[in-house]
Design an enzyme around this catalytic site. Structure first.
Site, PDB file in Angstrom:
ATOM      1  N   LYS A 268     -41.646 -16.705  46.934  1.00 38.56           N
ATOM      2  CA  LYS A 268     -42.361 -17.661  46.089  1.00 38.56           C
ATOM      3  C   LYS A 268     -41.431 -18.770  45.614  1.00 38.56           C
ATOM      4  O   LYS A 268     -41.802 -19.937  45.585  1.00 38.56           O
ATOM      5  CB  LYS A 268     -42.963 -16.931  44.881  1.00 38.56           C
ATOM      6  CG  LYS A 268     -44.015 -15.894  45.235  1.00 38.56           C
ATOM      7  CD  LYS A 268     -44.408 -15.093  44.003  1.00 38.56           C
ATOM      8  CE  LYS A 268     -45.331 -13.942  44.362  1.00 38.56           C
ATOM      9  NZ  LYS A 268     -45.602 -13.053  43.207  1.00 38.56           N
ATOM     10  N   ARG A 269     -40.210 -18.389  45.227  1.00 39.94           N
ATOM     11  CA  ARG A 269     -39.288 -19.391  44.687  1.00 39.94           C
ATOM     12  C   ARG A 269     -38.870 -20.410  45.739  1.00 39.94           C
ATOM     13  O   ARG A 269     -38.399 -21.492  45.397  1.00 39.94           O
ATOM     14  CB  ARG A 269     -38.059 -18.700  44.093  1.00 39.94           C
ATOM     15  CG  ARG A 269     -37.209 -17.932  45.098  1.00 39.94           C
ATOM     16  CD  ARG A 269     -35.996 -17.313  44.433  1.00 39.94           C
ATOM     17  NE  ARG A 269     -35.207 -16.517  45.345  1.00 39.94           N
ATOM     18  CZ  ARG A 269     -35.432 -15.250  45.618  1.00 39.94           C
ATOM     19  NH1 ARG A 269     -36.437 -14.629  45.024  1.00 39.94           N
ATOM     20  NH2 ARG A 269     -34.669 -14.575  46.459  1.00 39.94           N
TER      21      ARG A 269
END
Length: 303
Positions: A268-269
């Site tokens: 996600k990051r």
């Protein structure tokens, strides 16, 4: 650590069907890596005639959002992945984790830590050659481990922020040597000391990943934990908590990570392309399974 391609773990003759689970955190929308992990656990359960469970790990109040949780249900439904029984949301069971912490307190293996991240970083830098964990991270140097209990109680009563850490050495003195089984790596000697005195809870949140996942797997009757291989080392700590608390020990399978065309792990990051985006671009579930099965050179293009 683990080499070779993944294979579908199936029970040996005479063994019961497997109970697996998928346990995402609703801190963002699911991507291809999540699809791979969910499908892997789903297929392992379905092939053995077992059960596949869904758990929402939403204890991070700052990052977790209901819209992401609803997105998880939508994505899994779109992929054709169905789960058995009611979804377990960790935020609804904080009392269970609190009771577990109380049990560890009674065993005398938990202590309060009042160190900020900055204090820990300075202590590690001053130590020069501080021990490091399996991923290269500096381990907590034990600043508060031998703090006088009376001082600790006084500081808590006066409202100081604190974390509760597990005294790993003291815990191992109670349990003795421990083993756990990974279906790819074989029988593993547990080495929780390699992770140091991990945080089990904080002043405002009565649990952490290590504590909650261990308790939940036991209460949900999970017999095979399938998850990404970057969580392999965390299992050392989970095995120790199981032994301290008298919980069942499941078997484990740490599967490969899914990477993009540059070899970077999907996360996600790193703004990995989400399943929601692929769906909006009119990709089909079959497209997703094909993308998961492609070679590392193939990659996924945004529309």
């Amino acid at each position: 650590m683990i080499k070779g391609s993944d294979f579908l773990p199936v029970p040996a003759e005479g063994e019961p069907p497997q109970v697996t689970r998928f346990a995402p955190s609703p801190s963002g929308y699911l991507h291809l890596g999540h699809a791979y992990s969910a499908l892997f656990g789903y297929e392992a359960a379905r092939y053995s005639g077992g059960r596949f469970l869904l758990r929402i790990e939403d204890i991070d109040r700052q990052r977790c959002r209901r819209e992401f949780e609803h997105g998880i249900y939508e994505d899994l439904g779109w992929l054709g992945i169905q789960w058995d029984s009611k979804v377990r949301r960790q935020s609804e069971h904080l009392d269970v984790y609190q009771a577990t912490l109380d049990e560890l307190r009674r065993l005398g293996v938990v202590y309060p830590c009042f160190c900020s991240r900055r204090q820990i970083r300075i202590e590690v830098e001053q130590a020069g050659r501080a021990p490091h964990g399996p991923s290269g991270e500096a381990l907590y140097p034990g600043i508060c481990r031998d703090l006088d209990p009376g001082e600790g109680h006084w500081r808590i009563r006066n409202g100081e922020p604190y974390a509760l850490r597990l005294d790993v050495a003291k815990s191992l003195a109670r349990t003795g040597p421990l083993l756990w089984e990974d279906l790819r790596a074989g029988t593993i000697s547990a080495d929780p000391l390699s992770l140091g005195d991990v945080v089990l809870a904080r002043k405002d949140v009565p649990t952490s990943y290590h504590l909650a996942v261990t308790v939940d797997d036991h209460l949900q009757g999970v017999t095979l934990v399938t998850r990404w291989e970057d969580l392999f080392h965390a299992t050392h700590m989970h095995r120790l908590l199981q032994a301290l608390l008298g919980l069942r020990t499941p078997r484990y399978y740490h599967h490969n990570l899914i990477a993009d065309s540059s070899g970077q792990r999907l996360a996600k990051r790193n703004r990995a392309i989400t399943l929601r985006h692929l769906r909006d671009c009119r990709h089909t579930p079959d497209d997703v399974w094909r993308m998961i099965g492609l070679t590392a050179e193939a990659g996924v293009e945004a529309c």
